[in-house]
Design a protein around this motif. Structure first.
Motif, PDB file in Angstrom:
ATOM      1  N   PHE A 153       0.949  -1.197   0.135  1.00  0.00           N
ATOM      2  CA  PHE A 153       0.010  -0.011   0.014  1.00  0.00           C
ATOM      3  C   PHE A 153       0.958   1.332   0.092  1.00  0.00           C
ATOM      4  O   PHE A 153       1.590   1.516   1.111  1.00  0.00           O
ATOM      5  CB  PHE A 153      -1.114  -0.119   1.233  1.00  0.00           C
ATOM      6  N   ALA A 154       1.044   1.878  -1.163  1.00  0.00           N
ATOM      7  CA  ALA A 154       2.069   2.723  -1.521  1.00  0.00           C
ATOM      8  C   ALA A 154       1.657   4.277  -1.103  1.00  0.00           C
ATOM      9  O   ALA A 154       0.853   4.572  -2.151  1.00  0.00           O
ATOM     10  CB  ALA A 154       2.771   2.634  -2.842  1.00  0.00           C
ATOM     11  N   PRO A 155       2.212   4.847  -0.225  1.00  0.00           N
ATOM     12  CA  PRO A 155       1.854   6.344  -0.125  1.00  0.00           C
ATOM     13  C   PRO A 155       2.841   7.209  -1.120  1.00  0.00           C
ATOM     14  O   PRO A 155       3.982   6.898  -1.592  1.00  0.00           O
ATOM     15  CB  PRO A 155       2.305   6.672   1.144  1.00  0.00           C
ATOM     16  N   THR A 156       1.791   7.977  -1.739  1.00  0.00           N
ATOM     17  CA  THR A 156       2.662   9.058  -2.908  1.00  0.00           C
ATOM     18  C   THR A 156       3.388  10.192  -2.194  1.00  0.00           C
ATOM     19  O   THR A 156       3.548  10.232  -0.973  1.00  0.00           O
ATOM     20  CB  THR A 156       1.598   9.735  -3.755  1.00  0.00           C
TER      21      THR A 156
ATOM     22  N   TYR B 249     -10.634   2.223   2.146  1.00  0.00           N
ATOM     23  CA  TYR B 249      -9.895   2.802   3.335  1.00  0.00           C
ATOM     24  C   TYR B 249      -8.933   1.831   3.978  1.00  0.00           C
ATOM     25  O   TYR B 249      -9.613   0.653   4.484  1.00  0.00           O
ATOM     26  CB  TYR B 249     -10.655   3.513   4.164  1.00  0.00           C
ATOM     27  N   LEU B 250      -7.829   2.113   4.117  1.00  0.00           N
ATOM     28  CA  LEU B 250      -6.825   1.377   4.865  1.00  0.00           C
ATOM     29  C   LEU B 250      -6.673   2.274   6.279  1.00  0.00           C
ATOM     30  O   LEU B 250      -6.124   3.141   6.067  1.00  0.00           O
ATOM     31  CB  LEU B 250      -5.412   1.091   4.358  1.00  0.00           C
TER      32      LEU B 250
ATOM     33  N   VAL C 141      -7.502   4.461  -0.965  1.00  0.00           N
ATOM     34  CA  VAL C 141      -6.910   3.753  -1.825  1.00  0.00           C
ATOM     35  C   VAL C 141      -7.542   4.346  -3.156  1.00  0.00           C
ATOM     36  O   VAL C 141      -8.384   4.617  -3.303  1.00  0.00           O
ATOM     37  CB  VAL C 141      -7.321   2.281  -1.973  1.00  0.00           C
ATOM     38  N   VAL C 142      -6.481   4.868  -3.828  1.00  0.00           N
ATOM     39  CA  VAL C 142      -6.755   6.011  -5.036  1.00  0.00           C
ATOM     40  C   VAL C 142      -6.242   5.205  -6.148  1.00  0.00           C
ATOM     41  O   VAL C 142      -6.857   5.450  -7.270  1.00  0.00           O
ATOM     42  CB  VAL C 142      -6.079   7.390  -4.858  1.00  0.00           C
ATOM     43  N   ILE C 143      -5.412   4.196  -6.273  1.00  0.00           N
ATOM     44  CA  ILE C 143      -5.219   3.554  -7.604  1.00  0.00           C
ATOM     45  C   ILE C 143      -4.965   1.976  -7.150  1.00  0.00           C
ATOM     46  O   ILE C 143      -4.280   1.784  -6.134  1.00  0.00           O
ATOM     47  CB  ILE C 143      -4.092   3.993  -8.110  1.00  0.00           C
TER      48      ILE C 143
ATOM     49  N   ILE D  31      -2.103   4.867  -1.964  1.00  0.00           N
ATOM     50  CA  ILE D  31      -2.829   5.313  -1.119  1.00  0.00           C
ATOM     51  C   ILE D  31      -2.535   6.686  -0.791  1.00  0.00           C
ATOM     52  O   ILE D  31      -1.309   7.232  -1.193  1.00  0.00           O
ATOM     53  CB  ILE D  31      -2.867   4.664   0.355  1.00  0.00           C
ATOM     54  N   ASP D  32      -3.529   7.430  -0.313  1.00  0.00           N
ATOM     55  CA  ASP D  32      -3.194   9.122  -0.355  1.00  0.00           C
ATOM     56  C   ASP D  32      -2.750   9.363   1.051  1.00  0.00           C
ATOM     57  O   ASP D  32      -2.543  10.794   1.370  1.00  0.00           O
ATOM     58  CB  ASP D  32      -4.532   9.845  -0.711  1.00  0.00           C
ATOM     59  N   SER D  33      -2.791   8.596   2.071  1.00  0.00           N
ATOM     60  CA  SER D  33      -1.837   9.027   3.222  1.00  0.00           C
ATOM     61  C   SER D  33      -1.082   7.972   3.767  1.00  0.00           C
ATOM     62  O   SER D  33      -1.102   6.842   3.650  1.00  0.00           O
ATOM     63  CB  SER D  33      -3.087   9.115   4.371  1.00  0.00           C
ATOM     64  N   VAL D  34      -0.106   8.438   4.647  1.00  0.00           N
ATOM     65  CA  VAL D  34       0.835   7.353   5.160  1.00  0.00           C
ATOM     66  C   VAL D  34       0.215   6.452   6.357  1.00  0.00           C
ATOM     67  O   VAL D  34      -0.462   7.410   7.170  1.00  0.00           O
ATOM     68  CB  VAL D  34       2.185   8.035   5.738  1.00  0.00           C
TER      69      VAL D  34
END
Length: 594
Positions: free
Chosen positions: A87-90, A154-155, A160-162, A175-178
């Motif tokens: 689950f990779a934060p940008t 949501y995690l 989750v955006v992609i 994901i959009d948050s750490v």
């Protein structure tokens, strides 16, 4: 040397970076910079592996993540064999952290490693599986919670955006948050029950009995928590009576609590567990389902700060005697006086008090009151008609709610089918809504419905349904040409794997026209789509092959949740007819040559 957690975490973050690189706009100028000779050379070269790390690096939106993985020595791990789910934060996700957090973490490698591993799950977990989970254990050791709200996944609190960026060694979900492990207290068992909203009766009972403070205490406790629907199954007036009898209420509530934190993986290894009331609940596993006495566990391992909750679909009653037959329960409940009177008038009360098991879709007195005035009285004078209607509410066997929702229809004891549908989360039997489920009796189960269901005329034969549907015009024309319509309209039971018009259109041009001129060959192909007997979808997936009316076997397999007949995918199941069932397939089946 890297430890296993480090390796998993690095691999997962690398996959995320590589997948994002494939989508990033910075990749577009590269083709113009490459000489025309190089693409020709690349055609002959073996494709290079793309690990999670490769993708993350190439994407350009994960520079902070990649830097963190390298600093923590996890890049090599997540470039390894795997598979991992990351689950990779940008970079934007890292930018949300308080100023200076990233820099501080890069100086505190143990804390950084902990956070990075909290973003990695072992194995390749695609989005279609993620949405079925309540949580997932990370390589850091703690679990992330998973929920779906308004169509978004949501995690914890990160969206989750992609999804499903596939790498050679796993998959990346962006994901959009750490995610931060151990961010907040979960709350006590009581806090969670109050916040959930499905346990209002349980919470009110705990407060009335003075047990809310106990179950908000240190613990740990394991609570088998009945939902509001579970309490609604009790005979009318029971809850109100218990709220006036605090010793009896306390006894029942404590019978739902076990000392210590007993997770689901341990529960299934036990035959019984001693409760705080002093008596033991029996535990058994049947057909993959876990039962406490006769209550089914429907949700497991809701973790609280002071223990764990397992949700059950019925209230547990200590020292309870036999439950009683379906008729006993209906008589005692008080909401089914018209149904009981009708059963007695039709001579069916003794039948439904027998061994069974039966599943009864039981209309309440209010349901009977919806019928036109005088209908009940008229039926009590017309016993054959009354019997037909009553038997139309009964299915052989114990069919619990979780099974009901998987069906499109069920054969009643009057030999006619009831239709089952789920709309907006509500279950309907024909046009009657199921309002209470799984009232367990010694000889079956009762589901309460809000209207009387009336048997209709014939559904129609397989051929009639195919004609009426409109998606099978080629199939119907072929059946008529081969003189098989009458066969599929008679009283025999058949299972037809029916190709749509689109399926026939996939055949080489001119094939259908040629077959219509070659009736023996056409007949062979059509009979290769028909199996003797009524084989519903739940049975189809349990067999590897089935003999067709042609005499040749079709092969059946399940891959990635899809069912295939030979190489044709089943796209619609269980269209029930009077003389069998239709399963729709997307390709015409061709019997083996010779």
């Amino acid at each position: 040397m890297f430890n296993k957690k480090s390796v998993f975490a690095v691999s997962l973050f690398v996959v995320l970076a590589l997948v994002l690189a494939a989508c990033a706009p910075t990749a577009t100028p590269e083709p113009t910079a490459v000489p025309t000779e190089e693409p020709m050379q690349e055609v002959t070269e073996e494709p290079q592996p793309q690990t999670i790390v490769d993708i993350a690096v190439a994407d350009g939106r994960f520079t902070t993540l990649v830097a963190a993985l390298e600093a923590a020595g996890l890049a090599e791990t997540l470039a390894g064999e795997g598979p991992f789910t990351v689950f990779a934060p940008t970079d934007d996700a890292f930018a949300k952290l308080p100023e200076g957090t990233v820099e501080a973490l890069l100086e505190d490698i143990p804390a950084l490693t902990d956070i990075l591993l909290y973003h990695v799950v072992s194995g390749e977990v695609l989005a279609e599986t993620v949405v079925t989970l309540d949580e997932a254990e990370t390589l850091q050791g703690e679990s992330v919670s998973i929920r779906v709200e308004d169509g978004m996944v949501y995690l914890n609190d990160a969206q989750v955006v992609i999804t499903d960026i596939i790498a050679d060694n796993g998959v990346i979900h962006v994901i959009d948050s750490v995610l931060l492990p151990g961010e907040e207290e979960l709350g006590s068992i009581v806090d969670i029950a109050v916040a959930d909203g499905r346990f209002t009766t349980l919470v009110a009972a705990l407060e009335a009995a003075g047990l809310a403070e106990t179950l908000a205490g240190e613990g740990p406790f394991t609570v088998f928590a009945p939902t509001d629907d579970a309490f609604a199954k009790l005979p009318e007036g029971t809850v109100e009576a218990l709220l006036e009898d605090i010793p009896a209420l306390t006894d029942i509530l404590l019978y739902h609590v076990v000392s210590g934190e007993v997770l689901a993986e341990t529960v299934v290894t036990l035959d019984e567990a001693e409760t705080l009331q002093g008596e033991s609940v029996s535990i058994r596993v049947e057909d993959g389902m876990v039962y406490l006495n006769d209550a089914q566990v429907v949700i497991t391992d809701i973790i609280a700060d002071n223990g764990v909750i397992h949700v059950i679909d019925s209230v547990l009653l200590p020292g309870e005697e036999e439950l009683g037959s379906i008729v006993d329960i209906a008589v005692a409940d008080g909401r089914f006086t018209t149904l009981v009177a009708a059963l007695e008038a039709a001579g069916l009360a003794e039948t439904l008090a027998g061994e069974g098991p039966f599943t009864v879709f039981a209309p309440t007195d209010d349901a009977f009151a919806k019928l036109p005035e005088g209908t009940v009285e008229a039926l009590l004078e017309d016993i054959p008609a009354l019997t037909d209607i009553l038997l139309y509410h009964v299915v052989s066997g114990e069919v619990l709610a979780e099974q009901v929702v998987e069906l499109n229809s069920a054969k009643a004891l009057n030999e006619k089918f009831v239709e089952i549908s789920v709309m907006d989360g509500m279950v309907y039997i024909n046009d009657a809504q199921v309002i209470i489920t799984d009232i367990i009796a010694d000889n079956g189960v009762i589901h309460v419905i809000d209207s009387v269901i009336l048997p209709s005329e014939s559904i129609g034969s397989i051929a009639e349904i195919a004609v009426a549907d409109g998606r099978f015009t080629t199939l119907v024309a072929a059946l008529e040409a081969a003189d098989l319509v009458e066969t599929l309209s008679n009283d025999g039971l058949f299972t037809v794997f029916a190709p749509t018009d689109d399926a026939f259109a996939k055949l080489p041009e001119g094939t259908v026209a040629a077959l219509l001129e070659d009736i023996p060959a056409l007949t062979d192909i059509l009979l290769y789509h028909v199996v003797s007997g009524k084989v519903m979808a739940e049975e189809v997936i349990t067999i590897e092959e089935a003999e067709t009316l042609l005499g040749e076997n079709i092969q059946i397999r399940v891959e990635d949740g899809n069912v295939f007949i030979n190489d044709s995918q089943v796209i619609i199941t269980d269209i029930v007819a009077d003389n069998g069932v239709i399963h729709v397939i997307d390709t015409v089946l061709l019997p083996p040559e010779g």
